[in-house]
Enzyme design. Structure first.
Site, mmCIF file in Angstrom:
data_model
loop_
_atom_site.group_PDB
_atom_site.id
_atom_site.type_symbol
_atom_site.label_atom_id
_atom_site.label_comp_id
_atom_site.label_asym_id
_atom_site.label_seq_id
_atom_site.Cartn_x
_atom_site.Cartn_y
_atom_site.Cartn_z
ATOM 1 N N TYR A 1 17.502 2.101 0.137
ATOM 2 C CA TYR A 1 16.523 3.166 -0.118
ATOM 3 C C TYR A 1 17.170 4.232 -0.993
ATOM 4 O O TYR A 1 17.717 5.229 -0.519
ATOM 5 C CB TYR A 1 15.980 3.746 1.192
ATOM 6 N N GLY B 1 -2.921 7.299 1.875
ATOM 7 C CA GLY B 1 -3.893 8.394 1.886
ATOM 8 C C GLY B 1 -5.333 7.908 1.824
ATOM 9 O O GLY B 1 -6.256 8.605 2.259
ATOM 10 N N GLY C 1 1.288 1.433 2.869
ATOM 11 C CA GLY C 1 2.298 1.704 1.844
ATOM 12 C C GLY C 1 2.149 3.096 1.246
ATOM 13 O O GLY C 1 1.092 3.718 1.343
ATOM 14 N N SER D 1 5.256 -0.400 6.455
ATOM 15 C CA SER D 1 4.062 0.040 5.698
ATOM 16 C C SER D 1 2.821 -0.032 6.580
ATOM 17 O O SER D 1 1.796 -0.602 6.185
ATOM 18 C CB SER D 1 3.870 -0.769 4.412
ATOM 19 N N PRO D 2 2.862 0.565 7.778
ATOM 20 C CA PRO D 2 1.732 0.435 8.716
ATOM 21 C C PRO D 2 0.450 1.077 8.191
ATOM 22 O O PRO D 2 -0.641 0.735 8.633
ATOM 23 C CB PRO D 2 2.230 1.142 9.985
ATOM 24 N N LEU D 3 0.599 2.008 7.241
ATOM 25 C CA LEU D 3 -0.585 2.708 6.727
ATOM 26 C C LEU D 3 -1.003 2.147 5.365
ATOM 27 O O LEU D 3 -1.847 2.720 4.683
ATOM 28 C CB LEU D 3 -0.303 4.214 6.636
#
Ligand SMILES: NC(=O)c1ccc[n+]([C@@H]2O[C@H](COP(=O)([O-])OP(=O)(O)OC[C@H]3O[C@@H](n4cnc5c(N)ncnc54)[C@H](OP(=O)(O)O)[C@@H]3O)[C@@H](O)[C@H]2O)c1
Length: 292
Positions: free
Chosen positions: A53, A217, A212, A208-210
């Site tokens: 990262y 958003g 990514g 990436s549960p949402l």
């Protein structure tokens, strides 16, 4: 925060994913530190990172260093915080992600992560992604040797299918504690791996549960059931998504990323959101028609 278990360690049921603070689009240093501190304030005790990262080729471990600094500068007790890092992925600095799952690389990578995190043993070390050039048993064999040598306290794998999970569990002599796979309303094909983890009592960490960094958003706009349930509870669709995952199995510990304190403060409240059976059925229904 409600607790869940990884190996022999209790952690808050929602972790923090560190990636948005170190790759493309990352915030400034001060905002990242505030974000990690907000997570700790909210009761987060699992922080997910990786040596890969980072953005530029000469800053391997950018995110590990950031987390070590944030832990050192936080006023509270950090002894119960589990930092979970990974090795086996590399970023040469041109935006690409490459692989090296060789035992020699993993041994070197662990030494470097130990220094950056400033610890004598890594709390949870995860093999980032299978490397087609290296037999899986060799990569996992390296993890077993690192466990035996006391360099890492617990071992996990990432981006693994059911066969690889069983293989890793066998090679590690039953000591596999976690599997980190992609899982979100948009990406549900990891359900067989989640079920296997539930059966084996191995923690399952959805990445990436949402959806990514770039799409998190829009979650409510893309998946109407999540927006509907969110409205009914007066909470964000992101919080509903995390609560839906938590309801799937006690082994699930989502690691939503954040680069703003407000995001992780909101996500960290997901364990307090109880969804009823009808809501869970609605969220479980395939939403492919709605995914753009
Ligand atoms: N093992 C692997 O191969 C792999 C691959 C990818 C990711 N990961 C790990 O999984 C973690 C999570 O994945 P991700 O960061 O890619 O994607 P993600 O968690 O799906 O989305 C991250 C984005 O969600 C936003 N967000 C978080 N909570 C929110 C909330 N309650 N309301 C509204 N927006 C919210 C954040 O926005 P702000 O930036 O504005 O705060 C953040 O940038 C990563 O950080 C990394 O640790 C692992």
């Amino acid at each position: 925060m409600r607790q869940r278990t990884i190996g022999d360690v209790q952690v808050g049921a929602i972790g923090l994913g560190g990636m948005p603070m170190s790759i493309e689009g990352r915030p400034d240093h001060e905002r990242s530190i505030r974000t990690i501190h907000a997570a700790l304030e909210a009761g987060v005790t699992l922080i997910d990172t990786a040596d890969a990262y980072h953005l530029h080729g000469n800053e391997v471990g950018h995110n590990e260093i950031l987390i070590a600094q944030a832990l050192a500068s936080w006023g509270g007790d950090t002894s119960g915080v589990l930092v979970a890092t990974k090795g086996g992925h590399l970023r040469p600095g041109d935006g690409s992600w490459t692989l090296d799952g060789s035992p020699a690389h993993l041994r070197e990578a662990v030494e470097a992560s130990l220094k950056r995190l400033g610890v004598e043993a890594i709390g949870l070390y995860q093999f980032h992604r299978p490397d087609p050039k290296v037999p899986y048993e060799d990569s996992i064999g390296a993890l077993r040797d690192l466990l035996d040598a006391g360099k890492i306290r617990m071992a996990g794998i990432s981006n693994a299918d059911v066969i690889q999970i069983r293989q890793a569990q066998e090679i590690l002599g039953g000591r596999l504690v976690s599997v980190q796979n992609q899982f979100s309303p948009a990406f549900r094909s990891s359900e067989p791996e989640l079920r296997l983890c539930d059966e084996l009592g191995v923690a399952f960490l959805p990445w990436s549960p949402l959806g990514g960094i770039s799409r998190a958003g829009e979650l409510g706009d893309r998946f109407a059931p999540f927006a509907r349930v969110a409205e009914a509870h007066g909470v964000s669709p992101q919080r509903v998504t995390l609560a839906w995952m938590l309801a799937k199995s006690p082994v699930v510990i989502p690691i939503p990323g954040a680069s703003r304190p407000e995001s992780i403060t909101d996500s960290a409240q997901a364990p307090d959101l109880t969804l009823d059976d009808a809501e869970l059925r609605e969220l479980d229904a395939p939403t492919l028609r709605e995914a753009r």
